[in-house]
Scaffold this motif. Structure first.
Motif: not given
Length: 308
Positions: A71-75, A81-83, A87-88, A90-97
């Motif tokens: 699903d392209g999660f990392a991107g 996070a960069a935004a 326009g996007y 808000r990202l509070y937290a994430y778990d890449a694994d």
């Protein structure tokens, strides 16, 4: 037990993500325990990820998104996070694994607001102007042959055969011609970080006014790749198949919408038109291939009406 949205389930099955579906209950439980979340109901509307309303330990609301493989999660999280909310969502937290993201809660999608098409286009253009401010990653690159138009050429040719040629050949020929023109015109120096799927169902209302959401809406689920900004605007008008199929002059109708987006963003109207046609055909074929045959055929039928 979580009741999975039908579209999300059908998409996962069509992609062969059976193991991911089977593991979802355990994954939800683990992520909620680790982040001290109380899970709520699943949200409909998304076609790939599982999205749940949750309550945080302090009682505040949030949204938990669990992405499927591929699903392209990392991107996505890199773009969010960069935004930083411009326009996007808000990202509070994430778990890449575990491909899990905790996000700002939002209201209904723009597509459900009952606004006339012209007003929807205005909101989308304003929201995209914010989203395009996202800085490019320092290591961003688009190797030859990997630009969006080139990948869509390959996709259309592949899906056209796999789906049994479900529309007139002239429709596919026009889409490939436009895609080749967009590939030839690609200029990395003029590219922006595109959302990649900027349709009105991916623009959701913020719950209260805030910086970065002056249009009243922000985007979710970004693909976040470098491309001509006209690509995002083409996606904005790739749908509207009911209106185009019912219109006495669908070409004039869509040309007018492209002109409106052009006036709001400074992107050439013909570029928007070409991207919209390419996306209408590629998306129609993709829908047919992945469990939405009726919607896909409507996209292709509307494309056929735009050949004049």
């Amino acid at each position: 037990m979580i009741e999975l949205p039908d579209l999300m389930h059908r998409t996962a099955v069509s992609r062969g993500a059976h193991d991911w579906l089977a593991a979802l209950p355990v994954r939800v439980a683990q992520v909620c325990a680790d982040w001290a979340l109380t899970p709520g109901p699943a949200l409909a509307g998304g076609s790939a990820a599982l999205v749940l309303r949750v309550r945080r330990e302090d009682g505040s609301a949030a949204v938990l998104r669990l992405a499927p493989p591929g699903d392209g999660f990392a991107g996505q999280v890199r773009t969010l996070a960069a935004a930083d909310g411009h326009g996007y969502v808000r990202l509070y937290a994430y778990d890449a694994d575990r491909d899990a993201a905790l996000l700002e809660p939002l209201g209904p999608a723009l597509a459900a607001a009952g606004l006339p098409p012209e007003r929807v286009l205005d909101v989308m253009a304003a929201t995209l102007r914010q989203a395009w401010l996202v800085p490019s990653p320092p290591d961003a690159a688009v190797p030859p042959g990997t630009d969006k138009a080139s990948t869509l050429i390959e996709l259309i040719e592949q899906l056209w055969a796999e789906t049994g040629q479900p529309c007139p050949a002239a429709v596919v020929d026009r889409a490939l011609d436009y895609a080749r023109r967009r590939a030839d015109a690609f200029d990395p120096e003029a590219a922006v970080v595109c959302h990649g799927d900027a349709h009105p169902d991916n623009a959701l209302a913020v719950l209260s006014p805030r910086p970065g959401a002056e249009s009243g809406y922000v985007f979710v689920d970004p693909d976040g790749f470098l491309c001509d900004p006209g690509y995002d605007l083409g996606v904005v008008v790739r749908g509207w198949e009911d209106e185009l199929l019912a219109a006495a002059d669908p070409v004039a109708l869509l040309r007018g919408w492209c002109a409106r987006l052009s006036a709001a963003t400074g992107v050439d109207a013909q570029v928007i038109w070409e991207w919209a046609f390419v996306e209408r055909v590629s998306s129609g074929l993709y829908m047919i291939r992945h469990g939405q045959p009726d919607a896909g055929r409507a996209y292709l039928a509307s494309a056929a009406r735009l050949l004049g």
